[in-house]
Design an enzyme around this catalytic site. Sequence first.
Site, mmCIF file in Angstrom:
data_model
loop_
_atom_site.group_PDB
_atom_site.id
_atom_site.type_symbol
_atom_site.label_atom_id
_atom_site.label_comp_id
_atom_site.label_asym_id
_atom_site.label_seq_id
_atom_site.Cartn_x
_atom_site.Cartn_y
_atom_site.Cartn_z
ATOM 1 N N GLY A 262 0.831 -1.194 0.000
ATOM 2 C CA GLY A 262 0.000 0.000 0.000
ATOM 3 C C GLY A 262 0.866 1.245 0.000
ATOM 4 N N GLN B 280 3.105 9.922 1.158
ATOM 5 C CA GLN B 280 4.374 9.186 1.111
ATOM 6 C C GLN B 280 5.178 9.502 -0.146
ATOM 7 O OE1 GLN B 280 2.393 5.211 2.133
ATOM 8 N NE2 GLN B 280 4.416 5.041 3.080
ATOM 9 N N CYS C 270 6.269 -0.082 7.094
ATOM 10 C CA CYS C 270 5.844 1.039 6.260
ATOM 11 C C CYS C 270 6.993 1.438 5.352
ATOM 12 C CB CYS C 270 5.453 2.208 7.157
ATOM 13 S SG CYS C 270 4.948 3.673 6.249
ATOM 14 N N LEU C 271 6.694 1.729 4.093
ATOM 15 C CA LEU C 271 7.742 2.123 3.145
ATOM 16 C C LEU C 271 8.417 3.430 3.564
ATOM 17 C CD1 LEU C 271 6.028 1.255 -0.272
ATOM 18 C CD2 LEU C 271 7.764 -0.071 0.960
ATOM 19 N N HIS D 161 -4.050 1.249 7.835
ATOM 20 C CA HIS D 161 -2.697 1.823 7.791
ATOM 21 C C HIS D 161 -2.629 2.981 6.792
ATOM 22 C CE1 HIS D 161 1.845 1.317 7.801
ATOM 23 N NE2 HIS D 161 1.650 2.076 6.738
ATOM 24 N N GLU D 162 -3.158 2.756 5.591
ATOM 25 C CA GLU D 162 -3.049 3.790 4.547
ATOM 26 C C GLU D 162 -3.940 4.988 4.840
ATOM 27 O OE1 GLU D 162 -0.556 3.526 2.732
ATOM 28 O OE2 GLU D 162 -0.207 1.387 3.079
ATOM 29 N N HIS E 156 -2.368 7.387 7.184
ATOM 30 C CA HIS E 156 -1.401 8.295 6.544
ATOM 31 C C HIS E 156 -2.063 9.615 6.145
ATOM 32 C CE1 HIS E 156 2.459 6.292 6.136
ATOM 33 N NE2 HIS E 156 1.898 5.191 5.690
HETATM 34 ZN ZN ZN Z 1 2.815 3.358 5.633
#
Ligand code: ZN
Length: 159
Positions: free
Chosen positions: A46, A51, A88-89, A130-131, A134
């Site tokens: 995701g 991000q 998380c990226l 999670h997304e 953000h």
């Molecule tokens: Zn993330």
Amino acid sequence: MALRNIVKDPDARLRKVCRPVKEITPHILQLLDDMAETMVYADGVGLAAPQVGVLRRVVVIDVGDGLIELINPEIIEFSGEQTGQEGCLSCDDRRGIVTRPNKVTVRAMDRDGNVREITGEGLLARAFCHELDHLEGVLFIDKMSRELEEDEEYFEDEE
Ligand code: ZN
């Protein structure tokens, strides 16, 4: 399509509340395309627009069942509970234990402007939470009950 740079914690852009998309412009479609490509390239499940440094309410998810694009997503229903590992990226190799609902229904616009409702369980429910966090400037590290050591293995629901 083009790869975009992934913004890393503690970049301030990850802590902003994102603005809704008012109109689906070519710019937004390009953003969706680039985010999907960037997510795949980074081997993520995701990615949220902040991000890649864009403070708009746009998310892409693929937990292995195909690409899901979400514009202005909202959680309209959730139930149950799951406790598991998350990363998380934007947080490089950090991983932690986070408790999330096990089943989540999201309402969002797709790229054609149609409002859809999608229900996910397990990993997809976790990815929705999670997304969407953000978009509020919230990271999983704010919610984890415990951070995993670098080489620690975690087995679902062991704690
Ligand atoms: Zn993330």
